[in-house]
Design an enzyme around this catalytic site. Structure first.
Site, PDB file in Angstrom:
ATOM      1  N   GLU A 101       0.840  -1.210   0.000  1.00 24.82           N
ATOM      2  CA  GLU A 101       0.000   0.000   0.000  1.00 24.82           C
ATOM      3  C   GLU A 101       0.869   1.252   0.000  1.00 24.82           C
ATOM      4  OE1 GLU A 101      -3.249   0.271  -1.089  1.00 24.82           O
ATOM      5  OE2 GLU A 101      -3.568  -1.236   0.458  1.00 24.82           O
ATOM      6  N   HIS A 102       0.491   2.219  -0.832  1.00 24.03           N
ATOM      7  CA  HIS A 102       1.252   3.464  -1.019  1.00 24.03           C
ATOM      8  C   HIS A 102       2.666   3.160  -1.522  1.00 24.03           C
ATOM      9  CE1 HIS A 102      -1.640   6.455   0.452  1.00 24.03           C
ATOM     10  NE2 HIS A 102      -2.014   5.544   1.334  1.00 24.03           N
ATOM     11  N   GLY A 155     -17.205   5.346  -1.548  1.00 25.20           N
ATOM     12  CA  GLY A 155     -16.238   5.738  -0.521  1.00 25.20           C
ATOM     13  C   GLY A 155     -15.597   4.579   0.215  1.00 25.20           C
ATOM     14  N   GLY A 159     -13.113   2.806  -0.874  1.00 29.72           N
ATOM     15  CA  GLY A 159     -11.710   2.645  -1.236  1.00 29.72           C
ATOM     16  C   GLY A 159     -11.475   1.423  -2.108  1.00 29.72           C
ATOM     17  N   SER A 212     -11.848   1.539  -5.460  1.00 30.87           N
ATOM     18  CA  SER A 212     -11.521   2.014  -6.806  1.00 30.87           C
ATOM     19  C   SER A 212     -12.699   2.150  -7.747  1.00 30.87           C
ATOM     20  CB  SER A 212     -10.463   1.132  -7.468  1.00 30.87           C
ATOM     21  OG  SER A 212      -9.250   1.382  -6.861  1.00 30.87           O
ATOM     22  N   ASP A 223      -4.559   1.019  -9.360  1.00 31.67           N
ATOM     23  CA  ASP A 223      -6.010   0.819  -9.399  1.00 31.67           C
ATOM     24  C   ASP A 223      -6.480   0.463 -10.807  1.00 31.67           C
ATOM     25  OD1 ASP A 223      -5.834   1.490  -6.792  1.00 31.67           O
ATOM     26  OD2 ASP A 223      -6.910   3.391  -6.941  1.00 31.67           O
TER      27      ASP A 223
END
Length: 390
Positions: free
Chosen positions: A34-35, A125, A127, A129, A175
């Site tokens: 993640e990130h 909302g 998350g 995608s 994504d």
């Protein structure tokens, strides 16, 4: 299929003629990594069976009319198929508009417009995608209609460009890649630096992927996302002063990072960079564990990913932490972590099938008691990427 039958009825009501083609584009959940995508690292997402449907008919002019059954109050939105600019008043339609615009700028001009009805089964909302799902969907509709000769990876890149340059969200490639390139029962190990990828079979035996939505509204365009990205870029630039050949944080091993970390002057930026490096290596280790059928180790690495996102990257917040910490306490939970950008959204958990009911009950009770409203749950199956249905 009930959803499509319903959409076709709405299409005729709105546009006065029948739809001709239908399409599906999945959402995605990232299992680990993640990130890391905009830091040149690895991610491990899969496409899921929830997503966005479209029913479409060609028009003879240069205009498109689009309608979302999820946002009935926005009505039918019209836009031309060339010379587009972001228009706040057009709300959600900026996503398909952005795709039309980047296609045109890349030399793939639409010869006519469309009437389209969209319907999404992804919770808003969460998350998962929904924006990428819509963008890749529009790309596939354009390619299907005009035969530009683009392969899915090229469409994925254009879809990302639409979000970056037209909508103005500086997202990485993960994504759109997961949405477009998804494969049933597989996750994708993607090197975001090179776009090298391979499929890895997800054989969970007697367990399932459970997505738990905080139901906290979050906006990806929030400044915090772009701030994290800028912090990592600044840290990378400081490291380049002592290691000029370094192209991305994702190129470093944990040991190399530990030796070089002192060259990052700000403590906070050092933490952000440490997450990017450690999470990338954790993702590689986790995929190896999965391929070795060591699901327990995979779960442990998921938990460690959440600690890092909480402590070093600071993108979790009380809602996501409550979900993850409660999940860890439930017998039969193999691993649990936040997924997506953070600041709300969802967690992804791997839960033994015979523990799913207990998991839902325990997590819902503790979360509601602490946060004041209930979470919601989806048991996800892993799906193919964006495609035409008929």
């Amino acid at each position: 299929m009930e959803i499509l039958d319903n959409m076709k009825k709405v299409f005729e009501e709105k546009f006065g003629h029948p739809a001709k083609r239908s399409f599906f584009s999945p959402g995605r959940v990232n299992l680990i990594g993640e990130h890391t995508d905009y830091n040149g690292g690895h991610v491990f997402p899969c496409a899921i069976s929830l997503g966005t449907y479209a029913v479409v008919a060609d028009r003879t002019d240069d205009k498109s009319r689009v309608y979302s059954m999820n946002l009935e109050d926005k009505g039918v939105v019209e836009f031309p198929m060339s010379g587009l600019q972001y228009d706040k008043a057009k709300d959600w339609a900026n996503y398909p508009m952005g795709v039309v615009d980047v296609f045109e700028k890349a030399g793939h001009k639409a010869a006519h417009g469309f009437d389209i009805v969209f319907y999404g089964t992804l919770p808003a909302g969460a998350g998962l995608s929904s924006s990428a799902s819509l963008e890749v969907l529009m790309s596939v509709i354009l390619e299907d209609a005009f035969g530009f000769g683009l392969d899915m990876v090229e469409m994925v890149k254009l879809s990302q460009k639409a979000e970056n340059q037209f909508v103005g969200v500086n997202c990485g490639i993960m994504d759109q890649f997961a949405v477009g390139m998804g494969k049933k029962d597989c996750a994708i190990l993607l090197d975001c630096n090179t776009l090298d990828y391979r499929y890895s079979k997800i054989a969970l035996k007697d367990a399932s992927i459970v997505i738990t939505n905080t139901n906290k509204p979050h906006s990806l365009a929030s400044s915090a996302y772009n701030v994290r990205r800028a912090q990592c870029e600044h840290a990378l630039n400081e490291l380049k002063e002592v290691k000029p050949e370094l192209g991305a944080l994702g190129e470093l091993s944990n040991e190399e990072f530990n030796k070089l970390a002192g060259h990052i002057s700000e403590q906070l930026e050092r933490q952000r960079a440490r997450h990017a490096v450690y999470e990338n290596n954790r993702a590689l280790e986790a995929v190896q564990a999965l391929e070795d059928n060591d699901i327990e180790k995979f779960g442990k690495l998921m938990n460690e990913s959440h600690f890092s996102l909480r402590d070093d990257y600071d993108v979790t917040g009380v809602e996501l932490d409550t979900l993850a910490e409660t999940a860890w306490s439930v017998p039969g939970v193999i691993g649990s972590r936040m997924t997506g950008a953070g600041f709300g959204g969802s967690t992804v958990s791997i839960v033994k099938n015979d523990a799913i009911d207990t998991f839902k009950k325990t997590v819902a009770e503790k979360y509601t008691a602490k946060i004041g409203y209930a979470p919601s749950f989806v048991v996800a199956s892993i799906s193919d990427g964006t495609h035409r249905i008929d």
